[in-house]
Design a protein around this motif. Structure first.
Motif, mmCIF file in Angstrom:
data_model
loop_
_atom_site.group_PDB
_atom_site.id
_atom_site.type_symbol
_atom_site.label_atom_id
_atom_site.label_comp_id
_atom_site.label_asym_id
_atom_site.label_seq_id
_atom_site.Cartn_x
_atom_site.Cartn_y
_atom_site.Cartn_z
ATOM 1 N N ASP A 98 147.327 -26.275 51.221
ATOM 2 C CA ASP A 98 148.189 -25.304 51.922
ATOM 3 C C ASP A 98 148.829 -24.267 51.028
ATOM 4 O O ASP A 98 149.095 -23.111 51.371
ATOM 5 C CB ASP A 98 149.096 -25.989 52.958
ATOM 6 C CG ASP A 98 148.318 -26.829 53.663
ATOM 7 O OD1 ASP A 98 147.020 -26.455 54.051
ATOM 8 O OD2 ASP A 98 148.934 -27.801 54.501
ATOM 9 N N SER A 99 149.558 -24.816 50.024
ATOM 10 C CA SER A 99 150.272 -23.976 49.174
ATOM 11 C C SER A 99 149.418 -22.911 48.228
ATOM 12 O O SER A 99 149.841 -21.871 48.128
ATOM 13 C CB SER A 99 151.078 -25.007 47.975
ATOM 14 O OG SER A 99 152.001 -25.756 48.777
ATOM 15 N N HIS A 100 147.905 -23.414 47.989
ATOM 16 C CA HIS A 100 147.244 -22.340 47.449
ATOM 17 C C HIS A 100 147.093 -21.228 48.371
ATOM 18 O O HIS A 100 146.982 -19.876 48.146
ATOM 19 C CB HIS A 100 145.920 -22.982 47.199
ATOM 20 C CG HIS A 100 146.111 -23.731 45.917
ATOM 21 N ND1 HIS A 100 145.891 -23.100 44.572
ATOM 22 C CD2 HIS A 100 145.894 -25.078 45.380
ATOM 23 C CE1 HIS A 100 145.878 -24.069 43.713
ATOM 24 N NE2 HIS A 100 145.952 -25.334 44.332
ATOM 25 N N VAL A 101 146.973 -21.753 49.430
ATOM 26 C CA VAL A 101 146.492 -20.746 50.723
ATOM 27 C C VAL A 101 147.629 -19.740 50.848
ATOM 28 O O VAL A 101 147.603 -18.599 51.188
ATOM 29 C CB VAL A 101 146.238 -21.275 52.151
ATOM 30 C CG1 VAL A 101 145.994 -20.216 53.230
ATOM 31 C CG2 VAL A 101 144.726 -21.987 52.012
ATOM 32 N N LYS A 102 148.953 -20.123 51.007
ATOM 33 C CA LYS A 102 150.134 -19.483 51.172
ATOM 34 C C LYS A 102 150.330 -18.386 49.807
ATOM 35 O O LYS A 102 150.936 -17.340 50.000
ATOM 36 C CB LYS A 102 151.524 -20.308 51.060
ATOM 37 C CG LYS A 102 151.268 -21.109 52.541
ATOM 38 C CD LYS A 102 152.639 -22.137 52.537
ATOM 39 C CE LYS A 102 152.656 -22.854 53.684
ATOM 40 N NZ LYS A 102 153.610 -24.119 53.622
ATOM 41 N N LEU A 103 150.069 -18.943 48.613
ATOM 42 C CA LEU A 103 150.229 -18.024 47.561
ATOM 43 C C LEU A 103 149.370 -17.137 47.625
ATOM 44 O O LEU A 103 149.582 -15.717 47.635
ATOM 45 C CB LEU A 103 149.916 -18.818 46.377
ATOM 46 C CG LEU A 103 149.901 -17.780 44.919
ATOM 47 C CD1 LEU A 103 151.558 -17.447 44.830
ATOM 48 C CD2 LEU A 103 149.674 -18.985 43.756
ATOM 49 N N ILE A 104 147.920 -17.130 47.935
ATOM 50 C CA ILE A 104 147.088 -15.992 48.226
ATOM 51 C C ILE A 104 147.381 -14.999 49.317
ATOM 52 O O ILE A 104 147.352 -13.989 49.110
ATOM 53 C CB ILE A 104 145.631 -16.624 48.210
ATOM 54 C CG1 ILE A 104 145.153 -17.393 47.041
ATOM 55 C CG2 ILE A 104 144.920 -15.597 48.718
ATOM 56 C CD1 ILE A 104 143.793 -18.344 47.256
ATOM 57 N N GLY A 105 148.046 -15.665 50.381
ATOM 58 C CA GLY A 105 148.297 -14.900 51.384
ATOM 59 C C GLY A 105 149.615 -13.729 51.014
ATOM 60 O O GLY A 105 149.491 -12.672 51.426
ATOM 61 N N LEU A 106 150.474 -14.310 50.221
ATOM 62 C CA LEU A 106 151.359 -13.580 49.766
ATOM 63 C C LEU A 106 151.048 -12.401 48.958
ATOM 64 O O LEU A 106 151.636 -11.215 49.097
ATOM 65 C CB LEU A 106 152.723 -14.306 48.998
ATOM 66 C CG LEU A 106 153.517 -15.454 49.883
ATOM 67 C CD1 LEU A 106 154.516 -16.295 49.142
ATOM 68 C CD2 LEU A 106 154.241 -14.450 50.965
ATOM 69 N N LEU A 107 150.187 -12.911 47.932
ATOM 70 C CA LEU A 107 149.795 -11.702 46.978
ATOM 71 C C LEU A 107 148.777 -10.702 47.460
ATOM 72 O O LEU A 107 148.599 -9.778 47.247
ATOM 73 C CB LEU A 107 148.976 -12.273 45.898
ATOM 74 C CG LEU A 107 149.798 -13.342 44.994
ATOM 75 C CD1 LEU A 107 149.122 -14.055 43.819
ATOM 76 C CD2 LEU A 107 150.949 -12.452 44.279
ATOM 77 N N GLN A 108 148.099 -11.253 48.790
ATOM 78 C CA GLN A 108 147.310 -10.441 49.379
ATOM 79 C C GLN A 108 147.772 -9.430 50.432
ATOM 80 O O GLN A 108 146.835 -8.391 50.912
ATOM 81 C CB GLN A 108 146.106 -11.169 50.125
ATOM 82 C CG GLN A 108 145.032 -10.568 50.575
ATOM 83 C CD GLN A 108 144.708 -10.180 51.721
ATOM 84 O OE1 GLN A 108 145.522 -10.309 52.685
ATOM 85 N NE2 GLN A 108 143.902 -9.181 51.895
ATOM 86 N N ARG A 109 149.171 -9.676 50.538
ATOM 87 C CA ARG A 109 149.580 -8.474 51.680
ATOM 88 C C ARG A 109 149.416 -7.242 51.317
ATOM 89 O O ARG A 109 149.230 -6.357 52.390
ATOM 90 C CB ARG A 109 151.071 -9.192 51.932
ATOM 91 C CG ARG A 109 151.163 -10.300 52.805
ATOM 92 C CD ARG A 109 152.831 -10.756 52.766
ATOM 93 N NE ARG A 109 152.951 -11.906 53.721
ATOM 94 C CZ ARG A 109 154.275 -12.528 53.612
ATOM 95 N NH1 ARG A 109 155.157 -11.745 53.012
ATOM 96 N NH2 ARG A 109 154.118 -13.520 54.337
ATOM 97 N N PRO A 110 149.515 -6.620 50.177
ATOM 98 C CA PRO A 110 149.719 -5.137 50.037
ATOM 99 C C PRO A 110 148.407 -4.667 50.105
ATOM 100 O O PRO A 110 147.902 -3.573 50.246
ATOM 101 C CB PRO A 110 149.963 -5.072 48.458
ATOM 102 C CG PRO A 110 150.851 -6.422 48.263
ATOM 103 C CD PRO A 110 150.262 -7.325 49.053
ATOM 104 N N PHE A 111 147.237 -5.594 50.369
ATOM 105 C CA PHE A 111 145.790 -5.209 50.449
ATOM 106 C C PHE A 111 145.466 -5.232 52.029
ATOM 107 O O PHE A 111 144.310 -4.659 52.242
ATOM 108 C CB PHE A 111 144.730 -6.126 49.717
ATOM 109 C CG PHE A 111 144.876 -6.100 48.211
ATOM 110 C CD1 PHE A 111 144.140 -5.258 47.402
ATOM 111 C CD2 PHE A 111 146.028 -6.795 47.669
ATOM 112 C CE1 PHE A 111 144.176 -5.450 46.154
ATOM 113 C CE2 PHE A 111 146.021 -6.948 46.233
ATOM 114 C CZ PHE A 111 145.183 -6.072 45.327
ATOM 115 N N GLY A 112 146.222 -5.598 52.596
ATOM 116 C CA GLY A 112 145.920 -5.846 53.972
ATOM 117 C C GLY A 112 145.610 -4.464 54.908
ATOM 118 O O GLY A 112 144.562 -4.395 55.503
ATOM 119 N N SER A 113 146.553 -3.269 54.657
ATOM 120 C CA SER A 113 146.157 -2.119 55.330
ATOM 121 C C SER A 113 144.892 -1.597 54.833
ATOM 122 O O SER A 113 144.367 -0.930 55.471
ATOM 123 C CB SER A 113 147.339 -1.230 54.846
ATOM 124 O OG SER A 113 147.335 -0.932 53.469
#
Length: 930
Positions: free
Chosen positions: A199-214
């Protein structure tokens, strides 16, 4: 740069490739010096030498299942001598600390330095082995963007992190709670010490991926990058994904996010960048083979490469591609035109995608329809009779397969026939309508399940989704095989769809594997690639011992070379993720491996080397499990309650004695005796020991192979085992051994031994009766004490109510005493009026409420069993306790909060309930019951 260069030389033993089997054999000539034997296993009877504990036998390589073929661009570059573009190397890293990791990620993803090995997607360093501890990756991951407040604190924290993962094999995985700060710094620090926290791996990727979301949601063109995130953040994101990918698969959703980000970075760069995305897609569809989303994006990406090379805008319109690739040089275009032609696009990518999703009856049309449009475009460009026949067969195959858009497909076929075979339109359409009515009706029968699945997916509840899939699969499995209503491909695809949404669910993977095994071995199906499924299952659930065990056994059954089976075992035990699943998971893998070693040692054509290799392997497995248990539980660890590995060692020596015709049994018998101090209280152990002695006696007495060995008419060793067991003061179920000894002496012993056993049984039963009565009284007194304490506690909380209850209780008690006195007086009067024999009734029974025997059989014959699995059924519970006695009633309750069940079982007698209590702490379908 190889990932091993990031690891410390002082790595844990599991990460060090062990010597090969051939090397181990050579080291045995001459025999080695005697070394310490593993715990609780006596030295070998054949040799006093043994391999040192560190001489494990897993090979350094990992098994690779069907690696993809190298991409044609690589061959083209080698043929033309064109040097790869160095676009990635020119990027600037986000921080100096990220340079090494960024280089690694760049090489892994983009394969710049050499394209000769570009096809090896399942690289043994990253993919197959999962063996590169992601601690090294995480310790270099420094996040310079996003939610971080300041940079110096992160640099300082990373400087304090050691450059190697913890040496212990036990991964005390802890999940980061919601109350703890969810920022990249905290997650990186947490994952460094808890690398198996999914779960922590997924959370870390999610935080780093936010700027790419748009950029990845609803963008009509991926070619514009004016406001795209910088390359430094992409490097950090790649590093986090590689860290997770080293231990776990990404799953469909994370793969789509990853590919969107890589496409965003590659659309205006060189051909090499675009090729790197192709390799990621190949890896993605290997892991998630039934994902229509991944296959569709893959095919659209390949179409975009074809359009960029050939400027064929009709193809772009046919597949509705959103990609606009415009960063290629003239040299790139020249290379691409020789590789990305229309034949490669249709046959190597679109056809493969359509075939992989053929039985996705809900979404297969998303790929089939654009592929058909491309085929029709080809037919228009080059009309021929063969082309018409090929596309007609393509339509007929589709119409014979159940799918959601059957009517639309039929309409497309009608248009096709009216245009190209109008002269036979009515006859063709009538025939097809009759022949394909069954597939059309098949989807109609399943439509309600498909609607239920859509509703479950819309809810976002994984439990509801799996429950719906389970009902769907049960219905499919119940279809009649003789009437051809049972369709294997539909059930197979349902399992794949379910696991697509829950890829880390080991129970569903095992259910899928067992379904395939049933089809193979019960219904003689030969078109099932079981090893491929097991490879994917262990990739998704590397902590599951049962899945690895299935993989090992299936590899042996498929008669793979022994070196490849070794690689599977090494793949299971080399990462430490299996340890995080618990000792039972590790033990199941070792048991399966030792079974294989034993069978290999005595197969036809085996020799001394194979036998010695098996003995060393089994002894080493026992020693490894003992070290692992002690590292987790300390010196109190007593080993496997079911002594499975030790049984394997004993069975090895038993077979060795048969095989060599020595028939001494000394080593095996000493192994049994060495287990008595730790297993002597278990009746299961003594029964297993007894049955082994009986098997040896039968072999000695009746086999012609042992003509030169003195034969014994009576199985005295087996009798001695049972009589020794009854002398143990802490035996958990002596009644069971008494029963076995009585029957054994009746059938196999002489009259003298039978009489002697009867005397021992008689005396022991008297002792047991007194002990049982004493236990019953103590239990009753304990219950009374607990009841009194509870009443006292209630009185303290509510004195008024307690006073009223006490008065009522006192009045009731006096009433009972008065009635008792009246009954006693009446009885005494009757006795005095009868005969004058008062010797049997003059002594009044004490009024003490402590029973000498159990008053209510129901109370003392009932047990409560806790910590049962949530999915436990009454039938399964009855089967588990059936050897204890007759069950009068059984009540099963499910605790939703703890995800467990509790059973209240009433036996026919108190002895049977006591026998059932001996199963305390036993394993029940993976749970330790209480």
């Amino acid at each position: 740069m190889d990932i091993s260069s990031l690891l410390s030389p002082q790595e844990s033993p599991r990460d060090t490739p062990p010597p090969s089997k051939s090397t181990l054999r050579k080291s045995r000539k001459p025999r080695m010096v005697k070394s310490t034997a593993p715990p609780k296993i006596p030295p070998s009877s054949r040799s006093s030498q043994s391999i040192p504990p560190n001489a494990a036998y897993e090979p350094p390589q990992q098994i690779v299942r069907s690696p993809p073929i190298a991409h044609p661009v690589s061959a083209m570059r080698q043929a033309t001598g064109t040097a790869p573009d160095a676009g990635i190397a020119a990027r600037q890293g986000s921080t100096p600390g990220m340079d090494a990791l960024a280089d690694l990620a760049s090489m892994q993803h983009h394969q710049q330095t050499t394209r000769a090995n570009a096809g090896a997607l399942r690289n043994t360093e990253i993919y197959d082995s999962h063996g590169s501890p992601n601690g090294a990756v995480l310790q270099n991951l420094q996040v310079a963007h996003g939610p971080l407040a300041g940079r110096p604190s992160l640099d300082h924290s990373m400087a304090d992190v050691p450059l190697q993962p913890p040496a212990t094999r036990i991964s005390n995985t802890r999940t980061l709670s919601d109350d703890e700060p969810q920022d990249p710094n905290n997650l990186v620090a947490h994952l460094t010490s808890n690398p198996s926290d999914y779960d922590s791996h997924v959370k870390l990727i999610g935080l780093l991926q936010r700027p790419f979301g748009s950029h990845s949601q609803g963008s009509s063109s991926l070619g514009s990058q004016a406001d795209a995130p910088g390359p430094g953040l992409l490097r950090d994101l790649r590093a986090a994904r590689e860290a997770m990918d080293a231990r776990f698969p990404l799953g469909e959703e994370l793969w789509i996010e990853r590919l969107e980000d890589e496409e965003l970075a590659a659309t205006n760069l060189s051909l090499n960048e675009c090729e790197a995305v192709v390799y990621l897609y190949e890896k993605a569809v290997q892991e998630e083979i039934s994902s229509t989303k991944l296959w569709l994006r893959f095919a659209q990406w390949m179409t975009a490469l074809y359009v960029a090379a050939t400027q064929d805008d009709l193809a772009r319109e046919a597949v509705q591609s959103l990609y606009d690739i415009h960063g290629w040089s003239d040299e790139d275009k020249q290379v691409a035109q020789g590789v990305y032609n229309r034949h490669v696009l249709l046959d190597d990518y679109w056809a493969r995608a359509v075939k992989a999703t053929k039985w996705r009856i809900d979404e297969s049309h998303l790929l089939w329809e654009p592929y058909t449009i491309l085929l029709l475009q080809d037919l228009e460009r080059s009309l021929s009779t063969e082309g018409v026949a090929r596309i007609k067969a393509h339509f007929l195959d589709r119409l014979r397969t159940p799918h959601a858009t059957w009517d639309q497909t039929f309409q497309m076929f009608s248009t096709f026939i009216s245009r190209y075979e109008n002269h036979s339109y009515e006859r063709t359409m009538g025939t097809v309508n009759r022949e394909c009515a069954t597939p059309k009706a098949a989807y109609g029968a399943r439509e309600m399940f498909e609607l239920a699945l859509k509703k479950a997916h819309a809810s976002g509840d994984k439990t509801t989704q799996l429950s719906t899939f389970s009902e769907y699969i049960e219905w499919e499995a119940a279809q009649n095989r003789r009437k051809h209503a049972f369709v294997f491909e539909l059930i197979d695809n349902l399992y794949q769809r379910a696991l697509l949404g829950s890829p880390a669910n080991a129970e569903w993977w095992e259910a899928y594997v067992m379904f395939l095994k049933e089809e193979i071995f019960s219904h003689s199906r030969r078109d099932v690639d079981l090893l491929s499924v097991l490879d994917r299952s262990t990739r998704h659930c590397p902590w599951s011992g049962p899945l690895w065990s299935h993989y090992l056994i299936a590899s042996e059954n498929q008669r793979l070379p022994f070196s490849e089976i070794e690689q599977v075992k090494h793949k299971a035990t080399s990462t430490g993720v299996l340890d995080a699943g618990g000792l039972e998971e590790v033990l199941q893998v070792h048991v399966a491996w030792c079974d294989i070693l034993r069978r290999q040692a005595f197969r036809e054509g085996s020799g001394e080397d194979e036998q010695e290799y098996a003995e060393v392997g089994i002894r080493e497995a026992i020693a490894n499990m003992q070290r692992l248990g002690e590292s987790k539980y300390g010196k109190e660890y007593q080993g496997d309650p079911n002594f499975r590995l030790e049984r394997n060692y004993i069975e090895y020596h038993t077979q060795f004695e048969y095989h060599t015709q020595r028939h001494e049994w000394r080593t095996a018998r000493e192994s049994w005796k060495s287990l008595i101090p730790s297993r002597g209280k278990s009746f299961d152990f003594w029964l297993a020991y007894y049955h082994w002695e009986m098997n040896v006696w039968r072999e000695m007495s009746h086999s012609e192979k042992v003509a030169n060995v003195p034969k014994s008419r009576w199985p005295r060793e087996a009798t001695r085992v049972l009589r020794t067991a009854l002398k143990r003061p802490n035996l958990d179920w002596p009644e069971r051994i008494i029963q076995e000894l009585r029957e054994h002496c009746r059938f196999y012993e002489d009259p003298m031994e039978l009489q002697s056993a009867c005397v021992q049984i008689w005396n022991l039963k008297k002792v047991l009766q007194k002990q049982r009565e004493k236990d019953a009284i103590e239990a009753w007194e304990a219950a009374q004490t607990a009841q009194a304490q509870a009443a006292h506690h209630v009185q303290r909380l509510n004195p008024e109510t307690s006073t009223d209850s006490a008065v009522s209780s006192s009045m009731t008690k006096r009433k009972r005493e008065n009635e008792s006195n009246e009954v006693q007086e009446e009885g005494a009067s009757k006795k005095s009026r009868g005969n004058n024999d008062s010797r049997a009734t003059m002594v009044e029974e004490p009024k003490s409420s402590v029973p000498s025997k159990v008053r209510r059989d129901r109370e003392n014959a009932t047990i409560v069993v806790k910590n049962l699995p949530q999915a436990a059924t009454k039938t399964r519970v009855r089967q588990f306790f059936r050897d204890c006695g007759s069950i009068n009633s059984l009540l099963l309750n499910v605790n939703e909060a703890s995800k467990t069940s509790m059973a209240t079982i009433e036996f026919q007698s108190q002895d049977e309930a006591l026998a059932a209590e001996t199963k305390d702490k036993k394993d029940f379908d993976g749970e330790e019951i209480e």
